[in-house]
Design a protein around this motif. Sequence first.
Motif, PDB file in Angstrom:
ATOM      1  N   UNK A   2       4.476   0.453  -9.116  1.00  0.00           N
ATOM      2  CA  UNK A   2       3.140   1.664  -9.066  1.00  0.00           C
ATOM      3  C   UNK A   2       2.161   0.832  -7.949  1.00  0.00           C
ATOM      4  N   UNK A   3       1.126   1.777  -8.047  1.00  0.00           N
ATOM      5  CA  UNK A   3       0.252   1.401  -6.990  1.00  0.00           C
ATOM      6  C   UNK A   3      -0.405   0.240  -7.520  1.00  0.00           C
ATOM      7  N   UNK A   4      -0.963   0.145  -8.861  1.00  0.00           N
ATOM      8  CA  UNK A   4      -1.335  -1.112  -9.258  1.00  0.00           C
ATOM      9  C   UNK A   4      -0.427  -2.323  -9.077  1.00  0.00           C
ATOM     10  N   UNK A   5       0.713  -2.388  -9.132  1.00  0.00           N
ATOM     11  CA  UNK A   5       1.713  -3.542  -9.253  1.00  0.00           C
ATOM     12  C   UNK A   5       1.569  -3.705  -7.491  1.00  0.00           C
ATOM     13  N   UNK A   6       1.901  -2.749  -6.729  1.00  0.00           N
ATOM     14  CA  UNK A   6       1.691  -3.072  -5.198  1.00  0.00           C
ATOM     15  C   UNK A   6       0.242  -3.832  -4.865  1.00  0.00           C
ATOM     16  N   UNK A   7      -0.670  -3.310  -5.518  1.00  0.00           N
ATOM     17  CA  UNK A   7      -1.979  -3.995  -5.276  1.00  0.00           C
ATOM     18  C   UNK A   7      -2.180  -5.335  -5.658  1.00  0.00           C
ATOM     19  N   UNK A   8      -1.426  -5.766  -6.895  1.00  0.00           N
ATOM     20  CA  UNK A   8      -1.645  -6.836  -7.302  1.00  0.00           C
ATOM     21  C   UNK A   8      -0.629  -7.888  -6.514  1.00  0.00           C
ATOM     22  N   UNK A  17      -4.667   0.341  -0.634  1.00  0.00           N
ATOM     23  CA  UNK A  17      -3.241   0.512  -1.001  1.00  0.00           C
ATOM     24  C   UNK A  17      -2.881   1.720  -1.071  1.00  0.00           C
ATOM     25  N   UNK A  18      -3.483   2.541  -1.783  1.00  0.00           N
ATOM     26  CA  UNK A  18      -3.258   3.967  -2.347  1.00  0.00           C
ATOM     27  C   UNK A  18      -3.198   4.934  -1.028  1.00  0.00           C
ATOM     28  N   UNK A  19      -4.165   4.681  -0.197  1.00  0.00           N
ATOM     29  CA  UNK A  19      -4.060   5.375   0.977  1.00  0.00           C
ATOM     30  C   UNK A  19      -3.196   5.074   1.914  1.00  0.00           C
ATOM     31  N   UNK A  20      -2.562   3.753   2.090  1.00  0.00           N
ATOM     32  CA  UNK A  20      -1.681   3.213   3.187  1.00  0.00           C
ATOM     33  C   UNK A  20      -0.298   3.693   2.415  1.00  0.00           C
ATOM     34  N   UNK A  21       0.108   3.941   1.300  1.00  0.00           N
ATOM     35  CA  UNK A  21       1.047   4.245   0.576  1.00  0.00           C
ATOM     36  C   UNK A  21       1.247   5.755   0.807  1.00  0.00           C
ATOM     37  N   UNK A  22       0.343   6.366   0.609  1.00  0.00           N
ATOM     38  CA  UNK A  22       0.221   7.927   0.995  1.00  0.00           C
ATOM     39  C   UNK A  22       0.772   8.133   2.512  1.00  0.00           C
TER      40      UNK A  22
END
Length: 50
Positions: A2-8, A17-22
């Motif tokens: 998830x975005x939270x897992x990737x951010x951590x 992170x959310x913008x980059x994943x998009x």
Amino acid sequence: MTIDEITKAVGGIKNNVKQLIYKMCEAGVVERGTMGRYRLPKSQADLAGI
């Protein structure tokens, strides 16, 4: 992941992170799975040995 897992995992800022994943989804580098999870496309997963 998830975005939270990737951010951590990367120690980043959630919005960044959310913008980059998009952008990575748009480029085909990652795929959006179910329920907000992201993963490598099948072709890349084979190369990485996952």
